[in-house]
Design a protein around this motif. Structure first.
Motif, PDB file in Angstrom:
ATOM      1  N   GLY A 142      -2.855 -22.467 -59.562  1.00 11.65           N
ATOM      2  CA  GLY A 142      -3.966 -21.606 -59.188  1.00 11.65           C
ATOM      3  C   GLY A 142      -3.718 -20.132 -59.404  1.00 11.65           C
ATOM      4  N   ASP A 143      -3.026 -19.792 -60.474  1.00 10.65           N
ATOM      5  CA  ASP A 143      -2.741 -18.381 -60.747  1.00 10.65           C
ATOM      6  C   ASP A 143      -4.003 -17.615 -61.139  1.00 10.65           C
ATOM      7  N   GLU A 144      -4.995 -18.305 -61.660  1.00  9.69           N
ATOM      8  CA  GLU A 144      -6.233 -17.642 -62.090  1.00  9.69           C
ATOM      9  C   GLU A 144      -7.293 -17.776 -60.996  1.00  9.69           C
ATOM     10  N   ALA A 145      -7.192 -16.958 -59.974  1.00  2.76           N
ATOM     11  CA  ALA A 145      -8.128 -17.022 -58.854  1.00  2.76           C
ATOM     12  C   ALA A 145      -9.324 -16.104 -59.094  1.00  2.76           C
ATOM     13  N   VAL A 146     -10.473 -16.511 -58.575  1.00  2.00           N
ATOM     14  CA  VAL A 146     -11.663 -15.664 -58.587  1.00  2.00           C
ATOM     15  C   VAL A 146     -11.883 -15.161 -57.161  1.00  2.00           C
ATOM     16  N   SER A 147     -12.591 -14.039 -57.022  1.00  2.00           N
ATOM     17  CA  SER A 147     -12.770 -13.457 -55.695  1.00  2.00           C
ATOM     18  C   SER A 147     -14.200 -12.991 -55.481  1.00  2.00           C
ATOM     19  N   GLU A 148     -14.562 -12.865 -54.217  1.00  2.00           N
ATOM     20  CA  GLU A 148     -15.886 -12.375 -53.838  1.00  2.00           C
ATOM     21  C   GLU A 148     -15.812 -11.837 -52.410  1.00  2.00           C
ATOM     22  N   VAL A 149     -16.484 -10.728 -52.143  1.00  2.42           N
ATOM     23  CA  VAL A 149     -16.589 -10.194 -50.790  1.00  2.42           C
ATOM     24  C   VAL A 149     -17.777 -10.857 -50.107  1.00  2.42           C
ATOM     25  N   VAL A 150     -17.520 -11.508 -48.966  1.00  5.26           N
ATOM     26  CA  VAL A 150     -18.556 -12.243 -48.246  1.00  5.26           C
ATOM     27  C   VAL A 150     -18.529 -11.827 -46.772  1.00  5.26           C
ATOM     28  N   THR A 151     -19.490 -12.319 -46.020  1.00  2.00           N
ATOM     29  CA  THR A 151     -19.532 -12.075 -44.579  1.00  2.00           C
ATOM     30  C   THR A 151     -18.869 -13.227 -43.838  1.00  2.00           C
ATOM     31  N   LEU A 152     -17.882 -12.909 -43.017  1.00  2.72           N
ATOM     32  CA  LEU A 152     -17.230 -13.895 -42.150  1.00  2.72           C
ATOM     33  C   LEU A 152     -17.927 -13.899 -40.801  1.00  2.72           C
ATOM     34  N   ASP A 153     -18.282 -15.082 -40.306  1.00  4.39           N
ATOM     35  CA  ASP A 153     -18.941 -15.206 -39.004  1.00  4.39           C
ATOM     36  C   ASP A 153     -18.306 -16.362 -38.237  1.00  4.39           C
ATOM     37  N   VAL A 154     -17.747 -16.057 -37.073  1.00  2.00           N
ATOM     38  CA  VAL A 154     -17.072 -17.051 -36.242  1.00  2.00           C
ATOM     39  C   VAL A 154     -17.676 -17.009 -34.843  1.00  2.00           C
ATOM     40  N   SER A 155     -18.066 -18.166 -34.308  1.00  2.00           N
ATOM     41  CA  SER A 155     -18.608 -18.266 -32.955  1.00  2.00           C
ATOM     42  C   SER A 155     -17.886 -19.376 -32.208  1.00  2.00           C
ATOM     43  N   VAL A 156     -17.493 -19.103 -30.963  1.00  2.00           N
ATOM     44  CA  VAL A 156     -16.808 -20.101 -30.142  1.00  2.00           C
ATOM     45  C   VAL A 156     -17.402 -20.120 -28.736  1.00  2.00           C
ATOM     46  N   THR A 157     -17.308 -21.291 -28.106  1.00  2.00           N
ATOM     47  CA  THR A 157     -17.771 -21.491 -26.730  1.00  2.00           C
ATOM     48  C   THR A 157     -16.669 -22.193 -25.953  1.00  2.00           C
ATOM     49  N   ALA A 158     -16.441 -21.775 -24.730  1.00  2.00           N
ATOM     50  CA  ALA A 158     -15.354 -22.320 -23.920  1.00  2.00           C
ATOM     51  C   ALA A 158     -15.492 -23.831 -23.744  1.00  2.00           C
ATOM     52  N   ALA A 159     -14.330 -24.529 -23.799  1.00  2.00           N
ATOM     53  CA  ALA A 159     -14.311 -25.980 -23.634  1.00  2.00           C
ATOM     54  C   ALA A 159     -13.251 -26.412 -22.626  1.00  2.00           C
ATOM     55  N   SER A 160     -12.765 -25.477 -21.805  1.00  2.00           N
ATOM     56  CA  SER A 160     -11.750 -25.788 -20.791  1.00  2.00           C
ATOM     57  C   SER A 160     -11.832 -24.743 -19.696  1.00  2.00           C
ATOM     58  N   PRO A 161     -11.196 -25.009 -18.543  1.00  2.00           N
ATOM     59  CA  PRO A 161     -11.130 -23.980 -17.503  1.00  2.00           C
ATOM     60  C   PRO A 161     -10.363 -22.756 -17.982  1.00  2.00           C
ATOM     61  N   LEU A 162     -10.614 -21.625 -17.350  1.00  2.00           N
ATOM     62  CA  LEU A 162      -9.909 -20.386 -17.663  1.00  2.00           C
ATOM     63  C   LEU A 162      -8.480 -20.467 -17.137  1.00  2.00           C
ATOM     64  N   ALA A 163      -7.519 -20.186 -17.993  1.00  2.00           N
ATOM     65  CA  ALA A 163      -6.097 -20.205 -17.607  1.00  2.00           C
ATOM     66  C   ALA A 163      -5.546 -18.782 -17.667  1.00  2.00           C
ATOM     67  N   SER A 164      -4.716 -18.435 -16.694  1.00  2.00           N
ATOM     68  CA  SER A 164      -4.086 -17.117 -16.650  1.00  2.00           C
ATOM     69  C   SER A 164      -2.577 -17.255 -16.757  1.00  2.00           C
ATOM     70  N   PHE A 165      -1.922 -16.241 -17.310  1.00  2.17           N
ATOM     71  CA  PHE A 165      -0.470 -16.243 -17.407  1.00  2.17           C
ATOM     72  C   PHE A 165       0.052 -14.828 -17.194  1.00  2.17           C
ATOM     73  N   ARG A 166       1.308 -14.736 -16.749  1.00  2.09           N
ATOM     74  CA  ARG A 166       1.937 -13.449 -16.471  1.00  2.09           C
ATOM     75  C   ARG A 166       3.445 -13.616 -16.585  1.00  2.09           C
ATOM     76  N   GLU A 167       4.074 -12.693 -17.278  1.00  3.09           N
ATOM     77  CA  GLU A 167       5.526 -12.687 -17.409  1.00  3.09           C
ATOM     78  C   GLU A 167       6.049 -11.281 -17.114  1.00  3.09           C
ATOM     79  N   GLN A 168       7.162 -11.228 -16.399  1.00  4.33           N
ATOM     80  CA  GLN A 168       7.819  -9.959 -16.113  1.00  4.33           C
ATOM     81  C   GLN A 168       9.307 -10.086 -16.394  1.00  4.33           C
TER      82      GLN A 168
END
Length: 220
Positions: A142-168
């Motif tokens: 695949g040395d001969e690649a073609v390219s194009e500038v496009v719009t990236l769109d990502v959407s996510v919705t929670a599927a688990s409880p909220l988890a918290s973490f802390r390190e000191q």
């Protein structure tokens, strides 16, 4: 099939530094943080991932990758030695190669927004994608690649409880050095989709969101 690795959500960001704010020549206080969305998708012939981060110092960035094709056992038949014809074909035997299309891209111009409790998240922006046709058994990587500038769109919705973490952690040499740092955040698993122009349109089989902050103090 290419094996995708799921990285811990809290480790996806290269966190920026705000400061330092020094009380004296030997005192340093630094802090930073960021948000992230990660997702991956997979089927019999398509595998991919997208990783998006927003850093307090450097803004938003994204990386995306997709393979569309199959892994096949390479033909081990060598050319007729009487013909003396050179070949790029893999003739070592027992090897597998990818045959299909690879698409990839990165961007530093991404806007990422997460809700306060990580109920949902959205990222969008322009990204330059590259695409190449690959036949590894024939020596075409695949040395001969073609390219194009496009719009990236990502959407996510929670599927688990909220988890918290802390390190000191702390490190001290009496009368010489005293340092301590704190790393904290929250994360949630998610479902969602990614669209990148007409090149990529997928639903995540694994995804998540995270928010992290850190601070560091040293004296000595």
């Amino acid at each position: 099939m290419r094996k995708l690795m799921v990285l811990p959500l809290a480790g996806l960001l290269a966190l920026g530094v705000v400061g330092p704010v020094a009380a004296s020549p030997n005192v340093s206080n630094t802090s930073g943080g960021g948000d992230s969305i990660y997702g991956e998708w997979s089927s019999d012939t398509v595998n991919g991932y997208v990783s998006i981060g927003k850093d307090t110092a450097y803004g938003g960035s994204a990386e995306i990758y997709q393979e569309s094709g199959t892994w096949v056992e390479c033909d081990t038949g060598a050319p007729d030695p009487d013909k003396g014809t050179p070949t790029t074909q893999d003739t070592t035997g027992g090897d597998y190669g990818f045959v299909g299309t690879r698409t990839w891209g990165t961007s530093d111009g991404i806007t990422l927004t997460l809700s306060r409790r990580l109920d949902s998240g959205h990222a969008t922006g322009s990204i330059e994608l590259f695409s190449a046709t690959v036949d590894e058994c024939a020596g075409d990587y695949g040395d001969e690649a073609v390219s194009e500038v496009v719009t990236l769109d990502v959407s996510v919705t929670a599927a688990s409880p909220l988890a918290s973490f802390r390190e000191q952690s702390s490190y001290k040499i009496p009368s010489v050095f005293n340092g301590h740092d704190t790393y904290r955040g929250k994360e949630r698993a998610a479902t969602g989709t990614v669209v990148a122009g007409s090149w990529i349109d997928a639903t995540f089989i694994s995804a998540g969101m995270s928010v992290v902050t850190w601070s560091d103090h040293s004296n000595g």
